[in-house]
Enzyme design. Structure first.
Site, mmCIF file in Angstrom:
data_model
loop_
_atom_site.group_PDB
_atom_site.id
_atom_site.type_symbol
_atom_site.label_atom_id
_atom_site.label_comp_id
_atom_site.label_asym_id
_atom_site.label_seq_id
_atom_site.Cartn_x
_atom_site.Cartn_y
_atom_site.Cartn_z
ATOM 1 N N GLY A 148 -47.836 24.972 -14.680
ATOM 2 C CA GLY A 148 -48.469 25.374 -13.232
ATOM 3 C C GLY A 148 -47.524 25.747 -12.592
ATOM 4 N N CYS A 149 -47.588 26.665 -11.354
ATOM 5 C CA CYS A 149 -46.606 26.835 -10.436
ATOM 6 C C CYS A 149 -46.425 26.443 -9.635
ATOM 7 C CB CYS A 149 -46.720 27.825 -9.599
ATOM 8 S SG CYS A 149 -48.490 28.044 -9.037
ATOM 9 N N TYR A 150 -47.470 25.128 -8.609
ATOM 10 C CA TYR A 150 -47.475 24.136 -7.872
ATOM 11 C C TYR A 150 -46.830 22.651 -8.471
ATOM 12 C CZ TYR A 150 -50.291 26.652 -4.307
ATOM 13 O OH TYR A 150 -50.910 27.552 -3.244
#
Lengths: 345, 345, 345, 345
Positions: A148-150
């Site tokens: 995921g990005c976060y």
């Protein structure tokens, strides 16, 4: 040439992945599957910016898988497990940019995603990889869970300190700010221009699905269970994530020594840039590129380490990282097709 | 490899040019000269986004010229003529992205720029080129005047109609809107964030220095003197120009036939895209690319042709077009190094 | 206190109207009707910015009409005629901020809006009013058609020149640029943040429904049929419209004399500001206010008048103008409740 | 009518203060002093948005003080102490929106601001006031230190929890995000449009001058020395601050009980709005108003309190709060002139 197919090619992530794959020197895009109802249409009829660049007609899922060496899935939660089975049976590599196969623990996954996964054996074969931290796992991977990005920003910011035991892992707080494309393409009231422009807000405080993913990575590194406080915010920009990460120092290393630890940890990593001391990471400096910029700070008055990390959520946070994972898994040069200079504006 | 040097490398245009040249497959950047006072410093010390990408040290002007095959100048008005003389004497090709050598007529140039040029022979040798209109002139060019950003949009929007005599050239109105980077890098009160954000204004109405350049191009095409009304506006975006161009129709061609004229005119031109009928050009679809998107409309109720053209002011409006000119002049593939897909966001 | 009810209170225009009416010294808001499905809910449960400011519960349409002295309708096309009948019968004043009753001519209305109006007698009784141009018509008005946002800018920019016969009315071109709130509140793909931000485009070229409204106003002033070319564009800002208007000069008045004509025409008009010569109108200077800023320019080289006008589309272009019309119709001070200073940023 | 003078009227804060004072029902603006070199000019010649609204001529400092009952200073560090002496001697009330008199402790002030203050007796007479926390101190105040923007958000977010001893004051982390106007009006490279737009960065990590001010407030409330970690960030918006505040819970109150504590603490405070549980504060909902919106959250997994607070940095963070302080000090209704509804967009 490696044949690459994209399932979910008309969403924001699929769209960015296509842009990068079309210029990858060792890849030929062999098939596209939409997320909407565009089957049979050319890609440029959906995205006018692709006019005279890509008129590949969108087909069904099976055709995409059949014609590909590597399949990329960019889909909402719940769709990837079956595709993974299909790919395994057909001998295709799968790189899943969705969330279905990121969390190893079935109970944790159920708790946060509310989905019953059917085949724990598939999950067991899946390699989760932020390349700078897990690249060595990729050698014989057939199914890759793209992060995921976060979690990418949080893990890269914390990995050196956690690995070296420099911080108290019970004190980790991650305050993240993301551009709007992180919310995906579907029109919603919350992502209308006049709702986002000249606005800024927190959301899903302590409840975002990226929490267990961050904790899984950090617990692996720490060798014990790590829990974090995580607050995402919505920024009025198209692209980018900047995370400001706080942790109590359990070491008395100086600012210079801490900075050296980070530099050493990432010294062979092309896409992580540790900023010179005195500078703070800026989302702007990594836009449209695969870099993660990291600045390392200490607040001596309060005994805390503060790390700021910035990525382009669509590139290092999704499509670029997927290509980086593919390159490593296939034995290509890690940076192939990712040789992107962040524009100044 | 062609050795390319940039004089004025730290301004916005020079910065973008460097970004593109660093990824041009047949170019090696052989020297940089700042516009400020950075001599001796590495480029990445001025622009943090270039960290670990370009640390070329900036040198003086003569060194840049000496080490280059092609010199690019990105300078304010008044500095290029002397460099042109120097380049001619040293046998270097010069591509000037400034305004000093765009206007052929000495009186017109004096009137609009207030500068006395010293060497009319230099101007006479200079080839002004929007590649789609003047590319054939470039074969033996040694000094190339790269066009202004606004004139590029206006000329590409009007050339087919003017050449075919389809419009009354006394009725041309050009209403243009530009992003902020067109104003350059220097901090001014007018370009502060809070002055530009949530704002929109016209400026230099009927007085902008790009007027004589537009008129020079159109007069050449028409074979008679053309005067235009031109109004620039400042948009709250980083990049891009969109021009909405109006002219009275002197022909009774149908909308379909007019569209065909535009398609035929640009049929071999890789970087001009005539949009399908019913669509209107959008700045967003050409960002970070060398494309010019053009949509062709007729207002039958009032007998007018309306053409909307959009470019990225930094690429097709400056650095990209300069490389396109260089490629043609050197006999390279026109699109080399310009194979850029406009990102969707 | 005048009792005011709003039908369509949860759309963007209704929302802004409520904000202004709540601070109008002679108005009490007596009822609200949503445009969605919020009946029975408090207004602050729909708009969090109204927390502790307005918790009026939304009711049905008849209740709103019954409890009001003045009814404001902020509705999509097709809903207002019936409400007008209801208001006339109940002896209530109606101010319609929608488009249903703006066009007098039934055929023209049918052609552009595709709607069959039932009661030409209602239309005949309706007073269309831009207060600076038609304020004197309001004295005994019972149904008031509030103007469109684009027509307000175009009419105020052209009225002095057309009335004095200074321009050739066959040469009028209106190039307008609007903020996103003009498109209303409903979530659409076109108004998503990432579609509008860093973008700019024209739309409905020569086909926008505000064309017949502009032509109706100008034809009335000219005393003969006027046709105009009109191109709207979408700006990446929340609020505001700026129109750049072109017309061939048929007079040889000097720039100074033209400026005097505009100053004289609007000398008693509180909300129109003619800018000092040399300045150009900026949308920023009228935001959150009821002002229309106008700058007057001549392009002597081409013999054209250029007028730039700017308003806040939500205030002078909708809610503020409606209150201004109400004030005049009810014999109140024209500026009551509209004493708004445009903030600098 | 109270006569109010502004020294520093042409900076961003002074400008906003003037806008509010011009509409304050009990105030007459009696004099303005610029921060630049505009003496003798009308205010509208500096700010075009004030055309036909305010043409007060700017005069010298002494004239402003002489003609006023209340003097507001909006000046950079180092200028206010002498004005305070002047005001005290002339019997004028002074409200200082600058930083010179906020910190009581001379050593702390010297350490962070690098300024030697001359008259500790002046500081001793100065009343620092966030009205919701210190309003009762204002009754006989002659010199009022108006708080900084960041400290306002941090103090209002933390006061209830610290006062009630619900958090461990050694664990406080304040992650703040501010719009650009916080940096003031002077053109700088860092606040150019293209530097701020589509960008986001942290700055002055652990070193911002608002740190001692936050600690002074919290230490007063706690009755013991409190140290905080504070990180400011720059948002691409004109206005607003949102702070996300973290602290370890030392109490086992439930989320509902914590929420009740906050509601009780602010129950008579017009300008603090505690959001319903489940909502998170959004900068957008307080823009152009004097409200501070606060949302209260608990992260049970990690035992932390998370409070999000949002204000308009120019209103509640500066000019509005100054008027609120004035109102209380003069015995006026606290909200007079501050009856501003935050617009929805």
């Amino acid at each position: 040439m490696i044949k690459a197919g994209i399932i979910g090619a008309t969403g924001y992530v699929g769209n960015e992945l296509l842009r990068l794959l079309l210029r990858h020197p060792s890849v030929e895009v062999s098939g596209l599957r939409d997320v909407d109802s565009y089957e049979g249409k050319g890609y440029d009829s959906v995205y006018a910016n692709y006019a005279e660049i890509c008129n590949i007609k969108m087909t069904d899922q099976d055709t995409v898988i059949q014609n590909a060496d590597v399949v990329f899935t960019c889909l909402p939660a719940g769709f990837s497990e079956r595709i993974a089975i299909n790919c395994l049976e057909s001998g295709k590599m799968l790189i899943d940019l969705g969330s279905d196969m990121r969390i190893r623990d079935e109970d944790v996954n159920k708790e946060w995603y509310g989905i019953d996964r059917q085949r724990q054996d598939i999950i067991a074969q899946t390699v989760y990889s932020i390349p700078e931290l897990h690249g060595q796992r990729l050698k014989s991977a057939r199914i890759i869970a793209n992060p995921g990005c976060y979690p990418t920003t949080a893990a890269l910011a914390l990995a050196p300190a956690v690995e070296q035991g420099l911080v108290d892992t019970k004190t980790i707080i991650i305050d993240s700010k993301s551009g709007v494309t992180g919310a995906g393409k579907g029109p919603t009231a919350e992502t209308q221009y006049a709702e986002v422009n000249e606005a800024f807000r927190a959301y899903k405080i302590g409840q975002h699905r990226h929490i267990p993913e961050i904790e899984q990575i950090l617990s692996d590194i720490a060798g014990s269970s790590v829990k974090v406080t995580f607050t995402p915010h919505l920024l009025p920009v198209n692209r980018g994530i900047l995370s400001t990460v706080y942790a109590g120092l359990s070491s008395d290393l100086s600012q210079d020594e801490l900075w050296d630890v980070y530099n050493d940890f990432y010294k062979d990593k092309r896409f992580v840039r540790i900023l010179p001391q005195g500078m703070a990471a800026n989302m702007k400096n990594v836009k449209y590129s695969n870099y993660c910029d990291i600045s390392v700070h200490t607040d001596r008055r309060t005994g805390r380490l503060i790390v700021v990390s910035a990525i382009d959520n669509m590139v290092k946070g999704a499509a670029g990282q997927a290509i980086q994972n593919m390159n490593i898994a296939l034995g290509l040069e890690e940076s192939m097709g990712l040789d992107l200079i962040p524009p100044t504006f």
